[in-house]
Design a protein around this motif. Structure first.
Motif, PDB file in Angstrom:
ATOM      1  N   THR A  73       0.837  -1.203   0.000  1.00  0.00           N
ATOM      2  CA  THR A  73       0.000   0.000   0.000  1.00  0.00           C
ATOM      3  C   THR A  73       0.866   1.246   0.000  1.00  0.00           C
ATOM      4  O   THR A  73       0.626   2.202  -0.750  1.00  0.00           O
ATOM      5  CB  THR A  73      -0.939   0.002   1.219  1.00  0.00           C
ATOM      6  N   THR A  93       2.467   1.610  -3.512  1.00  0.00           N
ATOM      7  CA  THR A  93       1.546   2.058  -4.554  1.00  0.00           C
ATOM      8  C   THR A  93       1.154   3.514  -4.361  1.00  0.00           C
ATOM      9  O   THR A  93       1.036   4.266  -5.339  1.00  0.00           O
ATOM     10  CB  THR A  93       0.278   1.182  -4.584  1.00  0.00           C
ATOM     11  N   ALA A 148       0.084   4.802  -8.031  1.00  0.00           N
ATOM     12  CA  ALA A 148      -0.652   3.717  -8.690  1.00  0.00           C
ATOM     13  C   ALA A 148      -2.020   3.567  -8.031  1.00  0.00           C
ATOM     14  O   ALA A 148      -2.220   3.965  -6.891  1.00  0.00           O
ATOM     15  CB  ALA A 148       0.134   2.414  -8.600  1.00  0.00           C
ATOM     16  N   PRO A 208      -4.460   0.496  -7.581  1.00  0.00           N
ATOM     17  CA  PRO A 208      -5.030  -0.840  -7.683  1.00  0.00           C
ATOM     18  C   PRO A 208      -6.524  -0.802  -7.380  1.00  0.00           C
ATOM     19  O   PRO A 208      -6.963  -0.108  -6.458  1.00  0.00           O
ATOM     20  CB  PRO A 208      -4.257  -1.629  -6.614  1.00  0.00           C
TER      21      PRO A 208
END
Length: 285
Positions: A244, A247, A252, A254
């Motif tokens: 986490t 990202t 990013a 997800p």
């Protein structure tokens, strides 16, 4: 090659045993002397400290629990970097933040030492049978140098790219596994809601297109995630948190996997199921 190994847990111990059995001159160090007892019948040498181990090694493999443990055994007053010769190599088999590896690689470089990340997956039985997977990040020449040792306990050994990419691959692997635990447990719970015996359903799924490692683990645990909470839960929670962080730092986004992984962790934390493993009525939709 002279190999030092630190971290003789349920996965590290069989890895070290494979190195010894392959004929490498091996030195071991452990915080808990009891973990060294199984090696009493081997030619492996016991070191008094990580620095002592490093002084007798060309390659030091580190397989401890988390970032703080890796940093301590490498950079402490009697750590690996205090004893490893210039030109030596450190392979971090632990699952940690990629930035931890990059920071420690800088420290190692100042000692004339090269560090690569080489996390593993498969568990103790796979290590004992030489079929772990190693995800290596670092200079190709250094990974090639380490490959004969890695090959004693792993097949395949995959070079992922630059330093840190091995850790990224391992975090993605563990988060997907965690997410798959949630979907497997939820599927078995849904079957129970539909009056299908979970054990019979698990047997069918294991032989169909839904088969997978996570499903096998959930079925073996009785169809719920309760048994994961004690040991696996904290480790998986650590890895989900690390990915986490990565990202978010990368910008990013997800969409599914981290949400499903979070659902699995919630169930391990006693949320999301009733005492009999069924989903609360408001969640059965």
């Amino acid at each position: 090659m002279r190999v030092g190994f630190i971290g003789l847990g349920s996965q590290g111990a069989p890895m070290a045993r494979r190195i010894v059995d392959a004929g490498h001159e091996t030195t071991l160090w452990a915080r808990r002397p009891a973990t060294l007892v199984p090696f009493a019948d081997t030619p492996a040498r016991r070191a008094a400290s990580p620095a002592d181990l490093a002084a007798a090694s060309d390659l030091v493999c580190v397989c401890v629990v988390d970032d703080a443990d890796v940093e301590e055994v490498l950079t402490g007053g009697h750590g690996v970097l205090a004893g490893l010769r210039r030109g030596g190599v450190v392979a971090v088999h632990s699952t940690v933040h990629p930035d931890t590896c990059r920071r420690l690689a800088d420290r190692a470089r100042s000692h004339g030492v090269t560090l690569i990340d080489a996390p593993v997956s498969g568990g103790g039985p796979a290590a004992a049978e030489g079929r772990l997977v190693v995800m290596a990040g670092g200079e190709p020449g250094t990974v090639a140098y380490c490959r004969p040792v890695f090959a004693t306990y792993a097949d395949p050994v995959v070079h992922m790219g630059p330093l840190g990419t091995g850790q990224l691959a391992k975090l993605l692997n563990n988060v997907l596994f965690t997410a798959n635990l949630a979907t497997a447990a939820d599927t078995l719970a849904l079957g129970r809601d539909l009056a299908i015996d979970p054990a019979a359903l698990a047997r069918v799924l294991a032989h169909g297109s839904a088969a997978g490692f996570a499903l096998d683990r959930v079925a073996a645990a009785g169809g719920t995630l309760d048994r994961f909470a004690g040991h696996a839960g904290p480790l998986l929670r650590k890895d989900v948190r690390l990915l986490t962080d990565v990202t978010e730092a990368a910008g990013a986004a997800p969409d599914i996997v981290l949400t499903a992984a979070g659902a699995a962790l919630a169930r391990m934390n006693g949320q999301g199921t009733t005492d009999d493993g069924r989903r609360p009525a408001q969640d059965r939709r």
